[in-house]
Structure formats: C-alpha cells, structure tokens
Design an enzyme around this catalytic site. Structure first.
Site, PDB file in Angstrom:
ATOM      1  N   HIS A  59      -9.658  63.042 -19.953  1.00 37.96           N
ATOM      2  CA  HIS A  59     -10.185  63.067 -18.590  1.00 37.96           C
ATOM      3  C   HIS A  59     -11.053  64.298 -18.373  1.00 37.96           C
ATOM      4  CE1 HIS A  59      -7.214  60.033 -16.967  1.00 37.96           C
ATOM      5  NE2 HIS A  59      -8.373  59.675 -16.460  1.00 37.96           N
TER       6      HIS A  59
ATOM      7  N   CYS B 144     -23.179  48.529 -26.628  1.00 37.69           N
ATOM      8  CA  CYS B 144     -22.680  49.436 -25.587  1.00 37.69           C
ATOM      9  C   CYS B 144     -21.868  50.595 -26.176  1.00 37.69           C
ATOM     10  CB  CYS B 144     -21.865  48.677 -24.539  1.00 37.69           C
ATOM     11  SG  CYS B 144     -20.423  47.856 -25.212  1.00 37.69           S
TER      12      CYS B 144
HETATM   13  C1  PEP Z   1     -16.943  50.534 -28.350  1.00 39.90           C
HETATM   14  O1  PEP Z   1     -15.931  50.342 -29.015  1.00 39.90           O
HETATM   15  O2  PEP Z   1     -18.046  50.797 -28.844  1.00 39.90           O
HETATM   16  C2  PEP Z   1     -16.882  50.456 -26.882  1.00 39.90           C
HETATM   17  C3  PEP Z   1     -17.967  50.483 -26.146  1.00 39.90           C
HETATM   18  O3  PEP Z   1     -15.676  50.424 -26.311  1.00 39.90           O
HETATM   19  P1  PEP Z   1     -14.694  51.708 -26.211  1.00 39.90           P
HETATM   20  O4  PEP Z   1     -15.472  52.905 -26.646  1.00 39.90           O
HETATM   21  O5  PEP Z   1     -14.281  51.759 -24.803  1.00 39.90           O
HETATM   22  O6  PEP Z   1     -13.604  51.342 -27.154  1.00 39.90           O
END
Ligand code: PEP
Ligand code: MG
Length: 635
Positions: free
Chosen positions: A244, A559
């Site tokens: 956090h 993403c």
């Molecule tokens: C990822 O795994 O690239 C993703 C975007 O999800 P997180 O980072 O939340 O696991």
C-alpha cells in the site's frame, strides 16, 4: 536558550540544537576542530549549514514511484519506539492501566483527525486504511493480553503494550504473505502512536523543511499523511511495489524507492541525497558531476514533459497510421484525475481487489460496489472502463480467510477466477454491481487468471444468471456487456482460439504471463534476473493468442507492466496489440513513443526476432529501435 534538544551526528559533524520554539542555534564541529555556528528564527528543522566533502555513495533498490528528489536526509525515527522495560509494584497496576486508557483515547482522536485530513486530500478509500487502526485500538483480545502481561510481569504499561503488539506484528510478518506483512506494519504504526501518547510526546512530528525521508519501512499511514511541501521523496530498506505504501506514493506523486536492503552507515542526517524514482537509485553526497548529470536529466525531462503535455488531445497512432487505444490502470477511483490530466482514453484495468482490500477485508456491498463502479465509469465517458473481477489470492490476501487459505505456492493456488468460482455469492455480488454500473455507462468486465475453457464458460454462465435476476428485478444494465479474459497463464494463450469464441477481447496480464511461462516468481528478488519479458517463449505465446483473436475479430490489449516499458514497446506494437493499458503517470510517455513508431517496421522487427533464442538479443534489437525512434525518452 534552553536545554540541548537533539544531538545529531552527520558524518563526523557534531550538531547540537539549543533553543526555544522560535530560535535555534547550531554548532557544527568538523573533526579537526573547525566549528560553525548559526542561529535562525522559526520552527525546528533540519538545516544543513555546511557539509564536508564526503564520498558519493550509490545504492540501488526498486523505483516504485517516478521522479527525482534532491535534499537533505531526514530519517524516520521514533523517540518512543522502544520503551524501556521498567518494573512496577503490584499497586501501580491500576494506575498504569488508566494511563493506557488515556493514551488509547488520545490515539483514537489522532487517527480520526488523520482520517479526516486524508479523506479530504485523497478520498475515503485511502482514509479507510485507518478504520483497521481504530479497530486495533479497541480490540478486546489484544487489550486482555496487555492486561495479563501487565499483571503477570509487573512491567510498565508502555513495555507491556509494546511487547503484545510486537508479538502480533511478528506473527503476521512471518506468514510470508506480502499483504499480511503489510498489515504487520499497520500494527507497528498503531503501537508507535500509542507509545508516543503514553510517553506524552503527542502526535508524530513532521519535519518542517523539505527533505528526503529515509526509513527502514513506512506504513501506508505515514505515506498518506506526508506533506508534499516537505517530503520531496522517500526511500525504504524494505518494501515491494505491491505494498500500500508504494501504491499510495504513486497516486500522490511522491518519488519513491523501496527494497534498498540496508542503508549504508555513511548515510546520515542532513547529508545531501539524490533519489531517482525512475531508476530506483539513492545517491548520497552526489558529486558535482552527478548533480550536473541529473540537472541535465531534469532539463530534458521538463522539455520532454512539455512536449508530452502537448500530446494530451492527440491520438495514439503510429507514424504510419495504426491506431492503438491507450488506457489507464487504476486501483482507486481517486486516480481518475490524473488519468484525465494525462489524456488517457478510459480505464483498461480497474484492479477492483484493492477496493475490497481497502475495506479491511469486508466485502463491499452490492450497492457500494455499484456506486463505485458507476463513478469510475462516468469518469471514463465513452471510452469506458474494463472492470476486472476480484483477483484475490496469490500475493493478495483473501480477507478473513487468510489463516485458512495459506498455501505453499500461492501464485499457483487459489487465485483470481478460481476464488470467484468457489465463492459464488461474492462473485455474483460483484457481477451484479458491474452490470448495474453498465446501465448508462460503457462498462466491460474481465476475468483474471483463467487457465481453462471450463472456467470461462462457468463465469459467463454465472454472468447470464445475474442478468436474468436483474431483469426480473427490473434493474437496468447493458444486456450486451462486453466480456474479456486475461491471458496471463500460458495454457490460456495456447487455447486462445477457443477462448476467443466466448469473449469480446483479450487482455494480456504480462506480469503473470512472464512469471508463469518462465517459472520465475515475480516478487522474488533472487530470480529477478530471470524475469525476462522479451523471452521468445513469452512473445511466441502472445503472438499466437493475438493472431487467434484477430482471426475471430476480437481485439487484444496488454495491461501488465510490459505495456509501459518503452524498451519493449516496438515488440508489442509489432505483435499487433490493439490496446495498451498503463499507469496514469506513464500515459504521456507511452503515447509519445507510440506516435514515433512505425507499425510496419515493428512488424518486421518481430518477424526477425521470434526465431532468436536469447531474450537479451531480442531485447537489444527492440531497444535499438526504441532509442532510434524516441531518443528523448532515454535520459
Ligand atoms: C498482470 O498480471 O500483468 C496484471 C495486470 O495483473 P496483476 O498485476 O494485478 O496480477
Ligand atoms: Mg495478473
């Protein structure tokens, strides 16, 4: 002039502060007998009057919040951190207990006032972190244990309280779960506040001159209450980008470096330090050359920023006209301001589990979720928001079930869609809320950590069930809501052509796709060198899935952090991604880079590297193109 207030010892300088609130006098003694004295009027502060020539010391960690800060070091120290262990007589027990009650009340008021300040500044979800602190103060079993320790061991209440809370914090930090470790920091935070109040120190003081804050660790509350006028940046010995503390630093725009392991003894109060939140570097006593180097960097960054700001309203199209949607990753609603400022077109990943985790493990109700998702969706306008269903598990605690759900391999365990499918009520509550938010706004839904077709089919079946229920209730929602699946498990990439029939889009969670493809734990520093996003296996899987999607007319986005890695961007563009979703801070930089790239040359680049064996070589070729196309971003 009063009694000496504080003794500091910056690099063999001897500093004594005398004075009242209004006038201070500094004496600096350099070995060799040279003494400098100065006084000034104002609040107590860290003031560097003269610094001997000290060697430059560089230490690297993880840059978790971008930016450069230069200023005197201030250490986070707590005068009351370790209360001395004083024996008491049995008849003093009640008196000590009464002292604790008063200190708890003072702490409660202190936390409430912080909460009010934070919710004005950063919104109620950040302020919610402190609900847990308030609960800790009132926790009956903790207080019973403190009382028992006080009576049995006959030690002062300061030591008894410190001992009991310390045990709780230790137990949490040993569990080996990143989220739980962060909660142990919360316990330390509460404990320190209470101990300060017991000792009559009052609320935590703030340094009153701009400084770079160094600490072993900082709590989320430390970060959230930082005054941006004074804290230029901060660095900690421990910490991870998922804490956090790091999250709050990013959303508040405070440059930060974590994971420095051990701050060298050479770093002392008041020494000048340069913090590079981009590269994850801390440089004590920077030489004239280093400062000149960073001066140039700042100049170049400022020039680049001006250029980047000009792009705000421009499209994210390659130089030969291929349009790539550029959206933002968010964890909190409050980040939307920055998304707008930086010209993001909507949200490509809303990590909703942070909303859940910030509710202190209490599942937000359907209404609360619907209200939150609707607000985000309204902010996103036509571009819309992709709401990822809770990705709990892995390194993120699953609420109150933490004790039961401890697993030997959490990343390979009960995580993401697996949790949602097992906890149907929670899943349905969230899906209903997402559907309700889609009534008047563009909302898409996306499932994390899917590894099998059955999971996707089942999730979609539950979604249809939710739609039927809402129809019966005459609730409004988008009946044709678009559903996407995250491709973050190699198995999912391999069956992408089949998955594509059930969804409207793919979004590559490359943070996980890399770790699962290469069997490299994404949060284990020991194997960080093996974590190679440009590995041919990762790129090959992505190509396979993107092509499979395109054949069935569905788009693919990225993403994971790879999307904002400008050294790898030519590869992603060449692979044919249609969307990139990056942190709000990185939006302008990535847009700039996209606009400079030539799609057809990126396709050629990818065609030429996929047969190569070494990730390093692939990365180097991509880097060469990146440096050629947007050299101003490499400073
Ligand atoms: C990822 O795994 O690239 C993703 C975007 O999800 P997180 O980072 O939340 O696991
Ligand atoms: Mg992931």
């Amino acid at each position: 002039m009063g009694n000496p207030k504080r003794c500091l010892n910056p690099c063999n300088l001897f500093v004594v502060l005398f004075g009242s609130k209004f006038s201070y006098c500094y004496f600096l003694q350099i070995p060799g007998g040279f003494v400098i004295a100065a006084s000034y009027f104002g609040a107590p502060s860290i003031r560097l009057l003269m610094q001997p020539k000290l060697p430059e010391v560089r230490i690297s960690g993880i840059g978790v919040s971008p930016g450069i800060a230069l200023g005197p070091i201030a250490f986070r120290t707590w005068a009351s951190e370790e209360p001395s262990l004083e024996a008491i007589a049995p008849e003093q027990v009640e008196l000590e207990w009464a002292r604790l009650k008063l200190a708890l009340e003072a702490t409660r008021q202190e936390i409430r006032s912080i909460q009010e300040r934070i919710s004005d500044k950063a919104g109620s979800s950040h302020a919610g972190i402190f609900d847990a602190h308030l609960l800790m103060i009132e926790d009956k079993s903790v207080l019973a244990e403190v009382r028992l320790t006080l009576e049995d061991e006959l030690i002062c209440i300061d030591a008894a309280y410190h001992q009991v809370l310390g045990r709780y914090a230790d137990a949490l930090s040993k569990i080996g779960d990143a989220y739980l470790s962060d909660r142990s920091i919360d316990i330390h935070d509460v404990c320190r506040r209470v101990i300060r109040n017991l000792a009559g120190f009052g609320p935590t003081p703030h340094a009153t001159e701009p400084h770079v804050l160094l600490a072993h660790d900082l709590t989320p509350s430390d970060t959230a209450t930082m005054d941006r006028d004074f804290v230029l940046g901060f660095a900690t010995e421990v910490g991870s980008p998922t804490s956090h503390t790091a999250i709050v630093a990013r959303s508040m725009g405070i440059p930060a470096v974590v994971g420095l392991h051990k701050l060298p003894a050479a770093m002392r109060w008041g020494n000048t330090v340069l913090l590079d939140g981009y590269a994850g570097l801390l440089i004590a006593n920077p030489t004239a050359e280093t400062l000149a180097f960073y001066d140039k960097i700042l100049e170049q960054k400022a020039a680049a920023n001006t250029k980047l700001e000009e792009l705000r309203e421009r499209s994210s199209c390659t130089s030969d006209g291929r349009s790539i949607t550029l959206s933002a990753n968010i964890e909190f609603l409050q980040e939307m301001d920055l998304v707008h400022k930086n010209g993001g077109s909507g949200v490509g990943l809303y990590r909703t589990e942070f909303f859940y985790l910030d509710s202190n493990g209490r599942l937000p109700t359907e209404d609360e979720q619907a209200a939150n998702y609707t607000r985000v969706a309204q902010e996103c306008g036509e571009s819309g928001v992709i709401i990822r269903t809770f990705d709990l598990g892995g390194d993120k605690l699953f609420g109150s079930k933490s004790e039961d759900s401890r697993e030997p391999n959490p990343f390979l365990g009960w995580r993401g869609i697996r949790v949602s499918l097992d906890e149907r009520d929670i899943f349905k509550t969230q899906l209903r809320a997402i559907l309700r938010a889609s009534a008047r706004n563009k909302v898409r839904v996306m499932y994390p950590m899917v590894s099998a077709l059955e999971e996707l089919l089942e999730a979609n079946r539950i979604l249809e069930e939710c739609k039927s229920e809402l129809e019966l209730e005459d609730a409004e929602f988008d009946t044709a809501i678009e559903v996407g699946v995250m491709i973050e498990v190699p198995g999912a990439a391999m069956i992408a052509s089949r998955l594509a029939r059930e969804v409207s889009f793919f979004s590559f969670g490359t943070n996980d796709l890399v770790q699962y493809t290469l069997a490299v734990d994404r949060i284990n520093e020991k194997v960080a060198g093996l974590y190679q996003p440009a590995h041919p296996a990762v790129l090959g899987l992505m190509k396979m899935a993107i092509d499979a999607g395109h054949e069935q007319n569905i788009w693919s986005g990225v993403c994971g952090e790879m999307a904002s890695d400008i050294t790898i961007l030519p590869l992603l563009v060449g692979l044919g991604v249609d969307e990139l979703s990056v942190g709000a801070v990185q939006l302008p930089m990535v847009k700039f880079a996209i606009r400079r790239l030539d799609y057809s040359r990126c396709v050629e680049l990818v065609a030429g590297v996929l047969s190569l064996g070494e990730a390093r070589e692939i990365h180097d070729r991509s880097l060469a193109m990146a440096k050629d196309r947007y050299p101003e971003l490499f400073i």
